[in-house]
Design a protein around this motif. Structure first.
Motif, PDB file in Angstrom:
ATOM      1  N   LEU C  53      -7.846   3.637   1.658  1.00  0.00           N
ATOM      2  CA  LEU C  53      -6.743   2.671   1.715  1.00  0.00           C
ATOM      3  C   LEU C  53      -5.498   3.326   2.301  1.00  0.00           C
ATOM      4  O   LEU C  53      -4.838   2.763   3.186  1.00  0.00           O
ATOM      5  CB  LEU C  53      -6.403   2.174   0.312  1.00  0.00           C
ATOM      6  CG  LEU C  53      -7.076   0.897  -0.180  1.00  0.00           C
ATOM      7  CD1 LEU C  53      -6.613   0.594  -1.595  1.00  0.00           C
ATOM      8  CD2 LEU C  53      -6.779  -0.285   0.738  1.00  0.00           C
ATOM      9  N   GLY C  56      -5.975   3.911   5.956  1.00  0.00           N
ATOM     10  CA  GLY C  56      -6.017   2.638   6.680  1.00  0.00           C
ATOM     11  C   GLY C  56      -4.633   2.022   6.799  1.00  0.00           C
ATOM     12  O   GLY C  56      -4.283   1.451   7.844  1.00  0.00           O
ATOM     13  N   ILE C  57      -3.844   2.137   5.756  1.00  0.00           N
ATOM     14  CA  ILE C  57      -2.525   1.509   5.787  1.00  0.00           C
ATOM     15  C   ILE C  57      -1.567   2.330   6.647  1.00  0.00           C
ATOM     16  O   ILE C  57      -0.725   1.772   7.366  1.00  0.00           O
ATOM     17  CB  ILE C  57      -2.013   1.283   4.349  1.00  0.00           C
ATOM     18  CG1 ILE C  57      -2.853   0.145   3.736  1.00  0.00           C
ATOM     19  CG2 ILE C  57      -0.538   0.942   4.317  1.00  0.00           C
ATOM     20  CD1 ILE C  57      -2.737   0.014   2.244  1.00  0.00           C
ATOM     21  N   VAL C  60      -2.360   1.134  10.035  1.00  0.00           N
ATOM     22  CA  VAL C  60      -1.739  -0.152  10.380  1.00  0.00           C
ATOM     23  C   VAL C  60      -0.290   0.071  10.789  1.00  0.00           C
ATOM     24  O   VAL C  60       0.179  -0.487  11.792  1.00  0.00           O
ATOM     25  CB  VAL C  60      -1.826  -1.146   9.195  1.00  0.00           C
ATOM     26  CG1 VAL C  60      -1.004  -2.398   9.490  1.00  0.00           C
ATOM     27  CG2 VAL C  60      -3.270  -1.535   8.923  1.00  0.00           C
ATOM     28  N   ASN C  61       0.433   0.908  10.043  1.00  0.00           N
ATOM     29  CA  ASN C  61       1.838   1.147  10.370  1.00  0.00           C
ATOM     30  C   ASN C  61       1.985   1.914  11.687  1.00  0.00           C
ATOM     31  O   ASN C  61       2.888   1.638  12.482  1.00  0.00           O
ATOM     32  CB  ASN C  61       2.513   1.912   9.221  1.00  0.00           C
ATOM     33  CG  ASN C  61       2.778   1.007   8.026  1.00  0.00           C
ATOM     34  OD1 ASN C  61       3.614   0.128   8.077  1.00  0.00           O
ATOM     35  ND2 ASN C  61       2.007   1.179   6.966  1.00  0.00           N
ATOM     36  N   GLU C 151      12.209  -1.191   8.398  1.00  0.00           N
ATOM     37  CA  GLU C 151      11.005  -0.873   7.627  1.00  0.00           C
ATOM     38  C   GLU C 151      10.999   0.607   7.255  1.00  0.00           C
ATOM     39  O   GLU C 151      10.490   0.998   6.227  1.00  0.00           O
ATOM     40  CB  GLU C 151       9.751  -1.217   8.425  1.00  0.00           C
ATOM     41  CG  GLU C 151       9.521  -2.716   8.564  1.00  0.00           C
ATOM     42  CD  GLU C 151       8.215  -3.020   9.285  1.00  0.00           C
ATOM     43  OE1 GLU C 151       7.372  -2.118   9.388  1.00  0.00           O
ATOM     44  OE2 GLU C 151       8.057  -4.171   9.727  1.00  0.00           O
ATOM     45  N   TYR C 187       2.918   0.098   0.667  1.00  0.00           N
ATOM     46  CA  TYR C 187       3.180   0.027   2.110  1.00  0.00           C
ATOM     47  C   TYR C 187       2.469  -1.144   2.765  1.00  0.00           C
ATOM     48  O   TYR C 187       2.785  -1.543   3.881  1.00  0.00           O
ATOM     49  CB  TYR C 187       2.800   1.336   2.809  1.00  0.00           C
ATOM     50  CG  TYR C 187       3.833   2.392   2.575  1.00  0.00           C
ATOM     51  CD1 TYR C 187       5.088   2.271   3.159  1.00  0.00           C
ATOM     52  CD2 TYR C 187       3.579   3.470   1.753  1.00  0.00           C
ATOM     53  CE1 TYR C 187       6.056   3.221   2.925  1.00  0.00           C
ATOM     54  CE2 TYR C 187       4.544   4.425   1.520  1.00  0.00           C
ATOM     55  CZ  TYR C 187       5.790   4.291   2.118  1.00  0.00           C
ATOM     56  OH  TYR C 187       6.749   5.215   1.890  1.00  0.00           O
ATOM     57  N   ALA C 188       1.463  -1.691   2.087  1.00  0.00           N
ATOM     58  CA  ALA C 188       0.777  -2.861   2.632  1.00  0.00           C
ATOM     59  C   ALA C 188       1.460  -4.149   2.186  1.00  0.00           C
ATOM     60  O   ALA C 188       1.632  -5.080   2.965  1.00  0.00           O
ATOM     61  CB  ALA C 188      -0.679  -2.861   2.180  1.00  0.00           C
ATOM     62  N   LEU C 191       4.852  -6.346   3.505  1.00  0.00           N
ATOM     63  CA  LEU C 191       4.781  -6.942   4.827  1.00  0.00           C
ATOM     64  C   LEU C 191       3.825  -8.118   4.845  1.00  0.00           C
ATOM     65  O   LEU C 191       3.770  -8.870   5.812  1.00  0.00           O
ATOM     66  CB  LEU C 191       4.359  -5.876   5.821  1.00  0.00           C
ATOM     67  CG  LEU C 191       5.324  -4.690   5.765  1.00  0.00           C
ATOM     68  CD1 LEU C 191       4.644  -3.427   6.224  1.00  0.00           C
ATOM     69  CD2 LEU C 191       6.529  -4.994   6.612  1.00  0.00           C
ATOM     70  N   LEU C 192       3.073  -8.284   3.782  1.00  0.00           N
ATOM     71  CA  LEU C 192       2.084  -9.354   3.776  1.00  0.00           C
ATOM     72  C   LEU C 192       2.678 -10.743   3.943  1.00  0.00           C
ATOM     73  O   LEU C 192       2.081 -11.580   4.616  1.00  0.00           O
ATOM     74  CB  LEU C 192       1.268  -9.293   2.481  1.00  0.00           C
ATOM     75  CG  LEU C 192       0.097  -8.336   2.532  1.00  0.00           C
ATOM     76  CD1 LEU C 192      -0.631  -8.351   1.208  1.00  0.00           C
ATOM     77  CD2 LEU C 192      -0.851  -8.741   3.651  1.00  0.00           C
TER      78      LEU C 192
END
Lengths: 200, 200, 200, 200
Positions: C53, C56-57, C60-61, C151, C187-188, C191-192
């Motif tokens: 996780l 992966g996060i 994404v960033n 951010e 961190y996920a 922004l969702l």
């Protein structure tokens, strides 16, 4: 379907299968004469070289084939998957050969397994190759398709070479490994004089 | 957001998870009868084949889905991450099955873990799939979205198949593994007669 | 310089670091009660999940940042390389935590190492991030640069969170691991609610 | 031939070779004083850092070279394959150094092997580099070709540095490793003041 993602997935498997080979170069456990121990690993280095060369040259041929494909369909993806499954297994016979080629009893089965892996790859590649070029199915340009098919005549030679390697495994293990290495080079060499045709 | 980098990251995980499977094919430690020792590893080869096929066919379906997506958003990326986490774990149950399927006590738990891994993947894929196609969110073309959703009806079948595989693990381990292999092929086969629709 | 190859190299390292985590899930050596042995590995599964996780996060960033970069320069590539070196080490602390979190003596050092790894990544990411957005250097669009920098205010929170995790390692190991997992989710999550802003 | 797939394959091998380095950071087997055991691994961390830096900086230079190539031919692909085979082996000497640099007998051979690996890479890179830039073969732009060739004058320095590192391996192992690390930084540093020239 675009060819870009099949290329990316295939490139990934080729690159990983090649790079994973290094994990079979095991650090010797003794430090008292580490230099000699590292030198004694030479069969593993040779196996690493032969297998990485083989994978890299299959990659070059795969790359050339896909560059001529306008698009791909699902059947192609599944045939290609079989090829990747065969390529992905290469680190296993490589480890067998690296570890057992100097062993009196182990050399023959190790080299037989290696040769059978090569035959699997040759069959799968031929399947991908014939499917893509047959009847201009995926390769739109007729001249390119013919030229690619002409190169395809080389595949029976590969099958024969791996069969010879397997036969040699029973009488001369090092010669068998040499045949496997030369087979990889064979697929690289005949095309070397013609780089100009490949460039755009 | 462009779809190219999620594709590249996903392709990487799929390709690595598939290719790492080979590390579970352990070189036998005995050289006296290496040939027989290599043959005794057959369950590991079957597990390698079933898992690589499964990963490859999930990849084909993932590829097809993303090809229809105009763009992706962050929620999609996180759902996709859960799918990749589930796919990335495949080498572990594969190793369990390859090592224990012939063991009297170990076969059942190994195959149950394998089936649970499959169910995790099926759930995560369904999540990615429904999110992308619902309400034409990411798939802009209405006809493509409907056709993709029609294919999505196949997912409950996958869940049922893995559940049957888990049940069979308690009575017939080899049949359980066969069900897992056939499940992968099931997702490949029904689409085989229709490659023309996929090609551009 | 185009951003496509740095993306490909970074995607490769992120994807490999994530997928290599599975190699730390070791197949138990006993078959007499394999089910129980597999269940006892639960800390390794949790560590796998938290680390994948996290990677992966971060991906994404990283993806979001590079999508806004028109081009990159060499300095950026070297800062990015430091980030990749920090991300690439994640499987090591993950293995430490998975193996020792239930050990009376080993849990604290394992979780301290894990937290230090997280701090390294946070520092490196901040470096990449500030370099790319400062003075519109690589992110051409002023509004995008400002939003991305906003951010970026989240990074001190990440540093604080990892520091808290390290402190907790001395008194409550499982709470420490929970903090590491929640940091990734933090961190996920914020922004969702805003995926629409991200889609093109 | 397009440069995109050679880039993807090369990126894959570079990224994998770098990320596989972490597998040589072995989790200590003792939990009674895990903290001290983890600290005692410091030579492995240094080796990880030096090798990942080396691979990453080679990647940056490879990236810069290929960005200037309009197309590639088969000869280039084979030379590039030799480079990748040399880069792919890096985890092996890295593991040797990480494990034996503090051993009285093992440090010298480990560092000699490391230096020989570096020389192999330098030779292969020079081959790729000269082939691509000679006679504007692949780099179409004359000014770019000249500038790239000017940078190429740095290669003999790299060869000399690795030779010095090998010589130092016999008298001062830690100084030898320091030379290897500084060599990587040397290829990064001289270009740092000029990032503006690289941006488009």
């Amino acid at each position: 379907m675009r060819t870009s993602r099949p290329e990316a997935f295939s490139d990934g498997v080729f690159a990983i299968a090649g790079t994973l080979l290094v994990l079979e170069l095991r650090v010797p456990a003794e430090s008292s004469d580490l230099g000699a121990a590292v030198l004694r690993l030479w069969p593993a280095y040779v196996a690493y070289l032969v297998s990485f060369l083989t994978i890299g040259i299959i990659w070059v041929n795969h790359h050339t084939l896909l560059e001529h494909c306008k698009n791909v369909d699902r059947r192609f993806l599944y045939l290609n998957l079989l090829l990747l499954i065969a390529v992905g297994i290469v680190p296993f016979p490589t480890a067998l050969v690296g570890q057992y080629i100097l062993s009196e009893d182990g050399a023959t089965p190790a080299l037989v397994v290696y040769g059978l892996g090569g035959i699997l790859i040759a069959i799968a590649f031929t399947g991908v190759f014939l499917y893509a070029t047959h009847d201009q199915r995926l390769v739109g340009d007729r001249a390119a398709a013919r030229r690619i098919r002409d190169e395809g005549r080389l595949f029976p030679i590969g099958l024969a070479a791996y069969t010879i390697g397997i036969a040699l495994a029973f009488v001369a293990p090092l010669a068998s490994l040499a045949v496997y290495g030369l087979t990889a080079l064979f697929y690289a060499l005949p095309l070397l004089p013609l780089p100009a045709r490949e460039s755009r």
